[in-house]
Design a protein around this motif. Structure first.
Motif, PDB file in Angstrom:
ATOM      1  N   LEU A   1       0.769  -1.247  -0.162  1.00 43.09           N
ATOM      2  CA  LEU A   1       0.023  -0.104   0.002  1.00 43.09           C
ATOM      3  C   LEU A   1       0.899   1.064  -0.035  1.00 43.09           C
ATOM      4  O   LEU A   1       2.035   1.222   0.572  1.00 43.09           O
ATOM      5  N   LYS A   2       0.286   2.483  -0.668  1.00 44.44           N
ATOM      6  CA  LYS A   2       0.941   3.779  -0.773  1.00 44.44           C
ATOM      7  C   LYS A   2       0.583   4.477   0.450  1.00 44.44           C
ATOM      8  O   LYS A   2      -0.971   4.749   0.455  1.00 44.44           O
ATOM      9  N   PHE A   3       1.488   5.260   1.355  1.00 48.30           N
ATOM     10  CA  PHE A   3       0.740   6.312   2.106  1.00 48.30           C
ATOM     11  C   PHE A   3       1.370   7.456   1.609  1.00 48.30           C
ATOM     12  O   PHE A   3       2.805   7.595   1.526  1.00 48.30           O
ATOM     13  N   ASP A   4       0.838   8.432   0.853  1.00 46.16           N
ATOM     14  CA  ASP A   4       1.273   9.704   0.282  1.00 46.16           C
ATOM     15  C   ASP A   4       1.202  11.088   1.036  1.00 46.16           C
ATOM     16  O   ASP A   4      -0.112  11.425   1.371  1.00 46.16           O
ATOM     17  N   LEU A   5       2.394  11.157   1.756  1.00 46.22           N
ATOM     18  CA  LEU A   5       2.298  12.296   2.647  1.00 46.22           C
ATOM     19  C   LEU A   5       1.667  13.775   1.818  1.00 46.22           C
ATOM     20  O   LEU A   5       1.113  14.525   2.706  1.00 46.22           O
ATOM     21  N   ASN A   6       2.004  13.964   0.745  1.00 46.22           N
ATOM     22  CA  ASN A   6       1.280  15.033  -0.014  1.00 46.22           C
ATOM     23  C   ASN A   6      -0.046  15.068  -0.017  1.00 46.22           C
ATOM     24  O   ASN A   6      -0.619  16.119   0.287  1.00 46.22           O
ATOM     25  N   SER A   7      -0.633  13.939  -0.169  1.00 46.62           N
ATOM     26  CA  SER A   7      -2.210  13.963  -0.167  1.00 46.62           C
ATOM     27  C   SER A   7      -2.795  14.149   1.336  1.00 46.62           C
ATOM     28  O   SER A   7      -3.809  14.645   1.216  1.00 46.62           O
ATOM     29  N   VAL A   8      -2.113  13.836   2.226  1.00 49.47           N
ATOM     30  CA  VAL A   8      -2.173  14.289   3.572  1.00 49.47           C
ATOM     31  C   VAL A   8      -2.624  15.846   3.622  1.00 49.47           C
ATOM     32  O   VAL A   8      -3.621  16.311   4.403  1.00 49.47           O
ATOM     33  N   TYR A   9      -1.878  16.487   2.859  1.00 54.79           N
ATOM     34  CA  TYR A   9      -2.073  17.979   2.768  1.00 54.79           C
ATOM     35  C   TYR A   9      -2.745  18.573   1.626  1.00 54.79           C
ATOM     36  O   TYR A   9      -2.516  19.696   1.684  1.00 54.79           O
ATOM     37  N   SER A  10      -3.395  17.817   0.942  1.00 57.15           N
ATOM     38  CA  SER A  10      -3.636  18.247  -0.354  1.00 57.15           C
ATOM     39  C   SER A  10      -5.135  17.975  -0.978  1.00 57.15           C
ATOM     40  O   SER A  10      -5.977  18.464  -1.794  1.00 57.15           O
ATOM     41  N   SER A  11      -5.582  16.597  -0.649  1.00 53.00           N
ATOM     42  CA  SER A  11      -6.830  15.994  -1.176  1.00 53.00           C
ATOM     43  C   SER A  11      -7.673  15.465  -0.174  1.00 53.00           C
ATOM     44  O   SER A  11      -7.491  14.507   0.644  1.00 53.00           O
ATOM     45  N   PRO A  12      -8.837  16.051  -0.202  1.00 52.32           N
ATOM     46  CA  PRO A  12      -9.545  17.155  -1.294  1.00 52.32           C
ATOM     47  C   PRO A  12      -9.215  18.626  -0.704  1.00 52.32           C
ATOM     48  O   PRO A  12      -9.316  19.346  -1.423  1.00 52.32           O
ATOM     49  N   VAL A  13      -8.632  18.856   0.468  1.00 47.22           N
ATOM     50  CA  VAL A  13      -8.254  20.161   1.148  1.00 47.22           C
ATOM     51  C   VAL A  13      -6.737  20.445   1.164  1.00 47.22           C
ATOM     52  O   VAL A  13      -6.121  19.828   1.744  1.00 47.22           O
ATOM     53  N   ASN A  14      -6.630  21.724   0.485  1.00 47.07           N
ATOM     54  CA  ASN A  14      -5.198  22.128   0.654  1.00 47.07           C
ATOM     55  C   ASN A  14      -4.823  22.560   1.974  1.00 47.07           C
ATOM     56  O   ASN A  14      -5.738  23.583   2.746  1.00 47.07           O
ATOM     57  N   ILE A  15      -3.649  22.229   2.330  1.00 41.72           N
ATOM     58  CA  ILE A  15      -3.392  22.698   3.952  1.00 41.72           C
ATOM     59  C   ILE A  15      -1.935  23.641   3.513  1.00 41.72           C
ATOM     60  O   ILE A  15      -0.802  22.779   2.901  1.00 41.72           O
ATOM     61  N   ASP A  16      -1.654  24.899   3.779  1.00 39.83           N
ATOM     62  CA  ASP A  16      -0.703  25.584   3.384  1.00 39.83           C
ATOM     63  C   ASP A  16       0.152  25.979   4.771  1.00 39.83           C
ATOM     64  O   ASP A  16      -0.451  26.327   5.832  1.00 39.83           O
ATOM     65  N   PHE A  17       1.362  25.612   5.077  1.00 36.59           N
ATOM     66  CA  PHE A  17       2.297  25.513   5.938  1.00 36.59           C
ATOM     67  C   PHE A  17       2.547  27.123   6.374  1.00 36.59           C
ATOM     68  O   PHE A  17       2.737  27.127   7.596  1.00 36.59           O
ATOM     69  N   ASN A  18       2.284  27.925   5.524  1.00 40.55           N
ATOM     70  CA  ASN A  18       2.356  29.415   5.881  1.00 40.55           C
ATOM     71  C   ASN A  18       1.293  29.877   6.901  1.00 40.55           C
ATOM     72  O   ASN A  18       1.244  30.715   7.861  1.00 40.55           O
ATOM     73  N   VAL A  19       0.061  29.133   6.733  1.00 40.39           N
ATOM     74  CA  VAL A  19      -0.900  29.364   7.715  1.00 40.39           C
ATOM     75  C   VAL A  19      -1.122  28.467   8.820  1.00 40.39           C
ATOM     76  O   VAL A  19      -1.368  28.665   9.838  1.00 40.39           O
ATOM     77  N   ASP A  20      -0.823  27.154   8.332  1.00 36.31           N
ATOM     78  CA  ASP A  20      -0.925  25.993   9.308  1.00 36.31           C
ATOM     79  C   ASP A  20       0.347  25.318   9.399  1.00 36.31           C
ATOM     80  O   ASP A  20       0.590  24.551   8.496  1.00 36.31           O
ATOM     81  N   ASN A  21       1.103  25.489  10.695  1.00 31.75           N
ATOM     82  CA  ASN A  21       2.514  24.736  10.671  1.00 31.75           C
ATOM     83  C   ASN A  21       2.740  24.138  12.094  1.00 31.75           C
ATOM     84  O   ASN A  21       3.523  23.287  12.194  1.00 31.75           O
ATOM     85  N   ASN A  22       1.835  24.638  12.897  1.00 30.36           N
ATOM     86  CA  ASN A  22       2.056  24.141  14.221  1.00 30.36           C
ATOM     87  C   ASN A  22       0.686  23.777  14.978  1.00 30.36           C
ATOM     88  O   ASN A  22      -0.094  24.594  15.262  1.00 30.36           O
ATOM     89  N   ARG A  23       0.257  22.616  14.864  1.00 26.18           N
ATOM     90  CA  ARG A  23      -1.000  21.949  15.211  1.00 26.18           C
ATOM     91  C   ARG A  23      -1.045  20.905  16.175  1.00 26.18           C
ATOM     92  O   ARG A  23      -0.232  19.915  15.647  1.00 26.18           O
ATOM     93  N   GLN A  24      -1.471  21.051  17.276  1.00 22.92           N
ATOM     94  CA  GLN A  24      -1.319  19.731  18.237  1.00 22.92           C
ATOM     95  C   GLN A  24      -2.694  19.396  18.674  1.00 22.92           C
ATOM     96  O   GLN A  24      -2.885  18.611  19.654  1.00 22.92           O
ATOM     97  N   SER A  25      -3.639  19.704  18.302  1.00 26.37           N
ATOM     98  CA  SER A  25      -5.121  19.071  18.475  1.00 26.37           C
ATOM     99  C   SER A  25      -5.563  19.244  19.740  1.00 26.37           C
ATOM    100  O   SER A  25      -6.269  18.555  20.427  1.00 26.37           O
ATOM    101  N   SER A  26      -4.946  20.502  20.471  1.00 22.27           N
ATOM    102  CA  SER A  26      -5.236  20.698  21.928  1.00 22.27           C
ATOM    103  C   SER A  26      -6.095  21.898  22.193  1.00 22.27           C
ATOM    104  O   SER A  26      -6.192  22.147  23.215  1.00 22.27           O
ATOM    105  N   SER A  27      -6.586  22.684  21.180  1.00 18.35           N
ATOM    106  CA  SER A  27      -7.384  23.750  21.319  1.00 18.35           C
ATOM    107  C   SER A  27      -8.635  23.812  20.364  1.00 18.35           C
ATOM    108  O   SER A  27      -8.386  23.176  19.381  1.00 18.35           O
ATOM    109  N   SER A  28      -9.749  24.583  20.424  1.00 19.03           N
ATOM    110  CA  SER A  28     -10.551  24.634  19.573  1.00 19.03           C
ATOM    111  C   SER A  28     -10.235  25.151  18.179  1.00 19.03           C
ATOM    112  O   SER A  28     -10.700  25.028  17.240  1.00 19.03           O
ATOM    113  N   ALA A  29      -9.075  26.011  18.083  1.00 21.08           N
ATOM    114  CA  ALA A  29      -8.331  26.674  17.187  1.00 21.08           C
ATOM    115  C   ALA A  29      -7.937  25.528  16.157  1.00 21.08           C
ATOM    116  O   ALA A  29      -7.655  25.856  15.025  1.00 21.08           O
TER     117      ALA A  29
END
Length: 249
Positions: free
Chosen positions: A199-227
């Motif tokens: 099986l292939k796990f594509d790290l790029n797809s985690v950040y692009s399909s179907p939703v793009n995630i821009d590291f300039n906006v989101d680069n530090n997330r720890q699932s610890s707050s409502s934000a």
């Protein structure tokens, strides 16, 4: 002479009878079950992931690296074409730094054709807060917070270049019961002995399909707050596209 002739015929008959029985005994039968190894190939697009190399670019245009990549795969189910299912009831910690951890050995499987599989990213709620555990769920693996919060389901740490071409940290710790993400894959698997499925796990797809995630906006997330809620929801939807069937050997 007549007696000798009759004895000769009997000897020839017995000889052919013995040979026929011997041939029947050596006929090989088809196996009725088999064993399956599942290999998770960590990649970025079409490239194998190599840790600590700043040579990957996501859909948002961020150049980045991974110094650490770990994630939990759990509760794998294989589905046969006849509608029956095989549940492995397992919890596997995939660590990109440890090739052996990326190989999952399943139990004995019934012979037949399998056309899909399901599994989850993360740990189900019953095990997520279940006290001290061992194996891949041992807290010494660095994927655990507290008994109330539970396990980290997905962890990516590394570096990216921001819009000013400066190196900045990536810290992504994806977790909590709401983040438990289901993955459904079509596969082409025939069990008739020992097989290995990639099986292939594509790290790029985690950040692009179907939703793009821009590291300039989101680069530090720890699932610890409502934000973190929107980021978590985006990753949860993206995990469904991050895995694909490659081949069977």
């Amino acid at each position: 002479m007549k007696k000798i002739f009759i004895l000769s015929i009997l000897s020839v008959t017995l000889l052919f009878s013995c040979k026929k029985e011997t041939t029947t005994d050596t006929v090989k039968t088809e196996p009725t079950d088999g064993q399956l190894n599942i290999v998770f190939n960590n990649m970025v697009g079409d490239q194998p992931l190599v840790l600590n190399q700043m040579n990957y670019t996501n859909a948002a245009g961020n150049t980045y690296s991974a110094s650490l990549l770990k994630y939990y795969v759990s509760n794998i189910q294989l589905h046969k074409k006849n509608g029956s299912n095989v549940s492995l009831s397992n919890y596997e910690l995939i660590d990109a730094a440890d090739a052996e951890s990326c190989k999952v050995l399943t139990k004995t499987l019934e012979k037949g054709d399998y056309d899909s599989m399901t599994f989850y990213i993360g740990i189900d709620a019953d095990r997520n807060h279940n006290g001290a555990q061992d194996g891949d769920l041992d807290v010494s693996n660095g994927m655990f917070w507290t008994w109330n919060t539970g396990y980290i389901f997905f962890k990516h740490e590394g570096t990216y270049k921001n819009s000013s071409n400066q190196n900045k940290s990536i810290i992504f710790h994806y977790a909590t019961d709401d983040a438990f993400a289901k993955v459904t894959l079509p596969i082409q698997l025939t069990i008739n002995g020992k097989k290995t499925m990639h099986l292939k796990f594509d790290l790029n797809s985690v950040y692009s399909s179907p939703v793009n995630i821009d590291f300039n906006v989101d680069n530090n997330r720890q699932s610890s707050s409502s934000a973190d809620a929107i980021w978590m929801a985006n990753l949860k939807s993206n995990f469904g596209d991050a895995f694909t069937f490659m081949r069977v050997e």
